[in-house]
Design a protein around this motif. Structure first.
Motif, mmCIF file in Angstrom:
data_model
loop_
_atom_site.group_PDB
_atom_site.id
_atom_site.type_symbol
_atom_site.label_atom_id
_atom_site.label_comp_id
_atom_site.label_asym_id
_atom_site.label_seq_id
_atom_site.Cartn_x
_atom_site.Cartn_y
_atom_site.Cartn_z
ATOM 1 N N VAL A 37 0.834 -1.208 0.000
ATOM 2 C CA VAL A 37 0.000 0.000 0.000
ATOM 3 C C VAL A 37 0.868 1.256 0.000
ATOM 4 O O VAL A 37 0.590 2.221 -0.733
ATOM 5 N N MET A 38 1.936 1.254 0.791
ATOM 6 C CA MET A 38 2.838 2.409 0.821
ATOM 7 C C MET A 38 3.500 2.612 -0.540
ATOM 8 O O MET A 38 3.626 3.741 -1.033
ATOM 9 N N PHE A 39 3.901 1.517 -1.163
ATOM 10 C CA PHE A 39 4.511 1.552 -2.490
ATOM 11 C C PHE A 39 3.528 2.153 -3.493
ATOM 12 O O PHE A 39 3.881 3.025 -4.299
ATOM 13 N N ALA A 40 2.276 1.691 -3.416
ATOM 14 C CA ALA A 40 1.240 2.176 -4.319
ATOM 15 C C ALA A 40 0.974 3.665 -4.135
ATOM 16 O O ALA A 40 0.916 4.433 -5.109
ATOM 17 N N LEU A 41 0.829 4.095 -2.889
ATOM 18 C CA LEU A 41 0.516 5.498 -2.618
ATOM 19 C C LEU A 41 1.659 6.421 -3.032
ATOM 20 O O LEU A 41 1.422 7.539 -3.506
ATOM 21 N N LEU A 82 -2.091 -1.352 -7.821
ATOM 22 C CA LEU A 82 -1.505 -2.150 -6.744
ATOM 23 C C LEU A 82 -2.409 -2.240 -5.521
ATOM 24 O O LEU A 82 -2.255 -3.138 -4.696
ATOM 25 N N LEU A 83 -3.343 -1.314 -5.392
ATOM 26 C CA LEU A 83 -4.207 -1.281 -4.207
ATOM 27 C C LEU A 83 -5.308 -2.340 -4.256
ATOM 28 O O LEU A 83 -5.874 -2.679 -3.215
ATOM 29 N N LEU A 84 -5.600 -2.854 -5.461
ATOM 30 C CA LEU A 84 -6.680 -3.827 -5.618
ATOM 31 C C LEU A 84 -6.105 -5.197 -5.957
ATOM 32 O O LEU A 84 -5.249 -5.319 -6.838
ATOM 33 N N LEU A 112 6.498 -8.178 -6.068
ATOM 34 C CA LEU A 112 5.035 -8.160 -6.002
ATOM 35 C C LEU A 112 4.437 -9.036 -7.099
ATOM 36 O O LEU A 112 3.490 -9.790 -6.865
ATOM 37 N N TYR A 113 4.988 -8.925 -8.302
ATOM 38 C CA TYR A 113 4.499 -9.742 -9.417
ATOM 39 C C TYR A 113 4.784 -11.219 -9.182
ATOM 40 O O TYR A 113 3.879 -12.065 -9.306
ATOM 41 N N ALA A 114 6.027 -11.546 -8.844
ATOM 42 C CA ALA A 114 6.431 -12.945 -8.696
ATOM 43 C C ALA A 114 5.666 -13.655 -7.592
ATOM 44 O O ALA A 114 5.385 -14.856 -7.689
ATOM 45 N N SER A 115 5.326 -12.941 -6.533
ATOM 46 C CA SER A 115 4.640 -13.558 -5.408
ATOM 47 C C SER A 115 3.130 -13.655 -5.602
ATOM 48 O O SER A 115 2.463 -14.435 -4.916
ATOM 49 N N ALA A 116 2.573 -12.880 -6.553
ATOM 50 C CA ALA A 116 1.117 -12.841 -6.724
ATOM 51 C C ALA A 116 0.629 -13.574 -7.963
ATOM 52 O O ALA A 116 -0.495 -14.081 -7.975
#
Length: 271
Positions: free
Chosen positions: A9-13, A60-62, A115-119
């Motif tokens: 969330v911090m990354f996204a904001l 990234l938030l959703l 984020l991509y690799a883990s999701a």
């Protein structure tokens, strides 16, 4: 909120903030995106860049848009790295400040990749097997780790300038500048060598967070009309968030693990 979600969330904001700054100013991020003034359609490209950061950050938030958004930001930050910072390193290889700037963007590439690799799963689009799973996560962590010493060296080489950023109420400004440089180097080596990697990544994230709170927030409060300080706050926040994403990726690894942590992550990922 879990640490993993907090970092995301911090990354996204932070990306949303950087995007808004570019859109409202019709310019690229100060210093961080060194696009020459003479580039054709520069203002339009700045708007496109701002839109990518804004939409990517919002994605990234959703949960349902996390995979395409993280992939888009991974590609975007990689292009940012290769077109704006790598050429500066090639042209001025003896200037550590160019290496430090390059290193900061690598942290964003690594965090987006994590984020991509883990999701991502095979049912998601876009899906690239080589960029997903435990091996890809390991590569992203290594990318993050190997550039931390470059940031640390920047603190040491430009210790005088770093010391000037230390809050006035703290004593021994030069000592803090050197200590933080050494801490960056130590954290990078620890993560790369799998020596207490979870602890090292977490301490790195806390240190970056302290920089953000005690250096950039007061700067914004002191001169709220200056775009530079807002950009600095967003940049510091997004790097802090990148460190939290790396730290969160070790959540299944014991705090006091050493080289065995690599095998432990692979074992957990295959269950």
């Amino acid at each position: 909120m879990r640490v993993a979600d907090t970092g995301r969330v911090m990354f996204a904001l932070a990306f949303i903030a950087l995007g808004l700054l570019s859109l409202f100013s019709r310019d690229f991020a100060s210093v961080w995106q060194p696009v020459p003034e003479g580039v054709p359609a520069r203002a339009f490209l700045a708007l496109v860049s701002g839109a990518v950061m804004l939409v990517g950050g919002a994605g990234l938030l959703l949960r349902r848009t996390l995979v395409p958004a993280s992939f888009a930001l991974m590609v975007y930050t990689l292009v940012w790295l290769l077109t704006l910072h790598v050429p500066r390193v090639i042209m001025g290889p003896l200037h550590e400040i160019t290496w430090g700037g390059c290193a900061e963007i690598v942290t964003l590439v690594a965090a987006s990749w994590l984020l991509y690799a883990s999701a991502v799963t095979s049912n998601d689009k876009p899906y690239f097997a080589s960029l997903s799973g435990p091996q890809a996560m390991r590569a992203a962590r290594i990318a993050f780790a190997v550039v931390l010493p470059l940031i640390g060296l920047e603190h040491l080489i430009y210790a005088k300038e770093t010391a000037e950023m230390v809050p006035g109420w703290l004593p021994y400004h030069m000592g803090w500048a050197c200590l933080t440089g050494i801490a960056h180097i130590a954290a990078g080596l620890a993560i790369a060598l799998d020596v207490l990697p979870r602890l090292a990544a977490t301490l790195e994230a806390w240190m970056m967070g302290i920089f953000t709170v005690f250096v950039w927030i007061p700067s914004v409060m002191a001169t709220p009309s200056q775009r530079f300080v807002w950009t600095g706050l967003a940049i510091s926040t997004v790097i802090t968030a990148a460190a939290w994403i790396v730290a969160a990726s070790y959540r299944d690894v014991p705090w006091f693990s050493f080289s065995r942590s690599r095998n432990r992550v692979a074992e957990l990922a295959t269950r």
